[in-house]
Motif scaffolding. Structure first.
Motif, PDB file in Angstrom:
ATOM      1  N   ARG A 196       0.826  -1.209   0.000  1.00 28.90           N
ATOM      2  CA  ARG A 196       0.000   0.000   0.000  1.00 28.90           C
ATOM      3  C   ARG A 196       0.861   1.260   0.000  1.00 28.90           C
ATOM      4  O   ARG A 196       0.513   2.279  -0.632  1.00 28.90           O
ATOM      5  CB  ARG A 196      -0.934  -0.014   1.206  1.00 28.90           C
ATOM      6  CG  ARG A 196      -2.126  -0.956   1.038  1.00 28.90           C
ATOM      7  CD  ARG A 196      -2.905  -1.109   2.315  1.00 28.90           C
ATOM      8  NE  ARG A 196      -4.124  -1.908   2.091  1.00 28.90           N
ATOM      9  CZ  ARG A 196      -4.843  -2.457   3.072  1.00 28.90           C
ATOM     10  NH1 ARG A 196      -4.459  -2.284   4.356  1.00 28.90           N
ATOM     11  NH2 ARG A 196      -5.919  -3.159   2.794  1.00 28.90           N
ATOM     12  N   GLN A 197       1.964   1.209   0.711  1.00 29.23           N
ATOM     13  CA  GLN A 197       2.892   2.340   0.677  1.00 29.23           C
ATOM     14  C   GLN A 197       3.430   2.547  -0.741  1.00 29.23           C
ATOM     15  O   GLN A 197       3.534   3.681  -1.222  1.00 29.23           O
ATOM     16  CB  GLN A 197       4.054   2.089   1.643  1.00 29.23           C
ATOM     17  CG  GLN A 197       3.680   2.176   3.111  1.00 29.23           C
ATOM     18  CD  GLN A 197       4.850   1.833   4.011  1.00 29.23           C
ATOM     19  OE1 GLN A 197       5.969   1.586   3.525  1.00 29.23           O
ATOM     20  NE2 GLN A 197       4.618   1.827   5.319  1.00 29.23           N
ATOM     21  N   ASP A 214       0.789   4.169  -2.839  1.00 30.97           N
ATOM     22  CA  ASP A 214       0.700   5.611  -2.563  1.00 30.97           C
ATOM     23  C   ASP A 214       1.840   6.364  -3.245  1.00 30.97           C
ATOM     24  O   ASP A 214       1.628   7.452  -3.840  1.00 30.97           O
ATOM     25  CB  ASP A 214       0.729   5.857  -1.054  1.00 30.97           C
ATOM     26  CG  ASP A 214      -0.528   5.366  -0.358  1.00 30.97           C
ATOM     27  OD1 ASP A 214      -1.562   5.203  -1.058  1.00 30.97           O
ATOM     28  OD2 ASP A 214      -0.483   5.148   0.870  1.00 30.97           O
ATOM     29  N   ARG A 261       1.674   9.271  -6.256  1.00 34.33           N
ATOM     30  CA  ARG A 261       2.287  10.594  -6.151  1.00 34.33           C
ATOM     31  C   ARG A 261       3.242  10.836  -7.314  1.00 34.33           C
ATOM     32  O   ARG A 261       3.288  11.935  -7.877  1.00 34.33           O
ATOM     33  CB  ARG A 261       3.034  10.723  -4.816  1.00 34.33           C
ATOM     34  CG  ARG A 261       2.105  10.826  -3.602  1.00 34.33           C
ATOM     35  CD  ARG A 261       2.857  11.396  -2.408  1.00 34.33           C
ATOM     36  NE  ARG A 261       4.011  10.581  -2.046  1.00 34.33           N
ATOM     37  CZ  ARG A 261       3.990   9.573  -1.184  1.00 34.33           C
ATOM     38  NH1 ARG A 261       2.829   9.238  -0.582  1.00 34.33           N
ATOM     39  NH2 ARG A 261       5.078   8.899  -0.906  1.00 34.33           N
TER      40      ARG A 261
END
Length: 479
Positions: free
Chosen positions: A212-213, A216, A220
């Protein structure tokens, strides 16, 4: 034909025949059939079966006696409590206990055959001789009496019957103990399964958090013009795949909770809620004590059950052999016989005392055939005894080898997981600074996911293999 002489027979011919048959019975005044002794040719008596285990030289094992309560080696009070509850409340064990009580009652019934037996009888009848042409109803007669008999058991038939019943009861007791072994092992296995399922869930959650990191960061980077929609889609796919693993892992934990509840005699919905979040399975911090083959043969209930069945089968040869000889009892009878009007008078009173002899001497071929049948059954029981011993040794050797090899595999997987974690961390750093492409990052994270899953599965299997070893060694039935 079966000859039976009444204790009140008084004719010289009967008395002479009775004396002759009694003499034959006294001549056969031994316990018929072979006495049981552990057979020298049995597999259990072979040196190769009683020595050290072939896989016992591994560093994972130590040649020391297995504790009766092997689960206490884990040092987990909750596990100790669950096993104690299961051994007290498990439904299979309750059924096995009932079978044992029935077998003990059979022994008591057979043993009662050595005691004095009594028979009370009585009846009335109307006697009107046809030639008398008298008026009906005729003379009312009565017969009241008591008969006593005490078996001498000169041929040992009753003794062999008692040995048979005792052997059968001891086999049932061993079967009950085997159920205890299974219940203890499966309780420990179910408890460990709950904790390992949570451990697997935790490992998957760590990987999922990392993915999940990455998702993200990829979003970005896409917004900043350094990433593509394709990179975002691939990152989201990795997250979805990891999330898809969670339901089956939760189902595995729930099934283990239900199984544990059933083993300890509870309804599935009444599972122990306090372990639903158990995060760490019980672990051994020292080599497993395994003993040797001789200790295994003494301890395994299924081997004892097969050996006690051989004892009973041997005693049945004696039961069949006893039919070659007269069955002699000391008997007596007393009572009143005659018209109702004379009951109580000395003229109606009768008293008899003497031997009761029963003998199937014309049917000796039938008896010989039954002896042969009993002998064949004993040979079959010996073969089953050997088969059970060999299977126990094979099962133990297999469990020892499987546990040792899984330990080696677990160590390798632990190293692989550590390397994969380092590689994934390095790939993440390089990707954020534009030093590597997104495919390399996904590959590294996929490798970490696989390594984490493989290690968690191996951790669970390692505990399973430990329980297999303890179950194969036959520990846990001792009260």
């Amino acid at each position: 034909m079966r000859t039976r002489l009444s204790p009140i027979s008084r004719s010289p011919t009967h008395r002479g025949l009775a004396a002759s048959i009694l003499a034959l019975g006294l001549a056969a005044c031994t316990t018929a059939g072979p006495d049981y002794a552990p057979p020298d040719r049995a597999v259990a008596a072979m040196p190769a079966a009683q020595g050290a285990f072939d896989s016992g030289h591994e560093a994972a094992f130590v040649d020391a006696p297995l504790p009766d309560r092997w689960w206490q080696l884990y040092g987990d009070p909750r596990l100790d409590a669950f096993v104690a509850e299961a051994l007290a409340a498990n439904t299979d064990l309750r059924a096995a206990d009932a079978n044992l009580r029935r077998a003990d009652a059979v022994v008591a019934e057979v043993a009662a055959g050595r005691t004095l037996s009594t028979t009370l009888g009585g009846g009335t009848s109307i006697d009107r001789p046809y030639a008398s042409r008298g008026n009906l109803p005729g003379t009312l007669d009565a017969n009241l009496g008591i008969t006593l008999a005490y078996p001498l058991d000169l041929s040992g038939r009753i003794r062999r019957a008692i040995e048979t019943a005792q052997g059968d009861a001891q086999a049932v007791a061993a079967a009950r103990d085997d159920v205890r072994v299974t219940v203890a092992a499966e309780t420990a296995r179910s408890y460990a399964a709950v904790c390992t399922a949570n451990m697997v869930l935790a490992a998957n959650s760590r990987v999922l958090a990392l993915q999940r990191q990455t998702l993200d960061v990829t979003r970005r980077l896409q917004r900043g013009g350094r990433g593509t929609a394709f990179d975002v889609t691939r990152a989201r796919t990795a997250v979805d795949q990891s999330e898809a693993l969670i339901p089956s892992q939760v189902a595995t934990r729930t099934a283990a909770l239900y199984r544990l509840a059933t083993l300890i005699g509870r309804a599935p919905a009444a599972y122990p809620a306090e372990i639903a979040t158990c995060a760490k399975p019980p672990a051994l911090t020292r080599p497993l004590p395994i003993g040797d083959g001789a200790a295994l043969i003494r301890r395994r209930p299924d081997i004892r059950q097969a050996e006690r069945a051989l004892v009973a089968a041997t005693a049945r040869i004696g039961i069949a052999t006893a039919d070659l000889y007269p069955q002699v009892s000391l008997g007596g009878s007393a009572g009143f016989t005659g018209p109702v009007s004379t009951l109580g008078s000395t003229s109606a009173f009768h008293l008899g005392l003497g031997p009761l002899i029963s003998w199937s001497f014309p049917n000796r071929p039938v008896v010989r055939a039954r002896i042969a049948q009993a002998g064949a059954s004993a040979d079959q029981a010996l073969a089953q005894f050997d088969s059970t011993t060999l299977e126990a040794l094979r099962e133990t050797e297999t469990a020892l080898s499987a546990y040792a090899r899984e330990g080696d595999r677990n160590a390798a997987l632990s190293r692989a997981q550590a390397s994969a974690a380092t590689a994934a961390s390095q790939a993440g750093t390089l990707y954020r600074f534009g030093r590597t492409d997104f495919l390399s990052l996904l590959t590294a994270q996929a490798a970490l996911t696989t390594a984490q899953a493989n290690l968690a599965a191996s951790d669970a299997l390692l505990i399973d293999r430990q329980v297999d070893v303890f179950r194969a060694l036959g520990g846990g039935w001792q009260a």
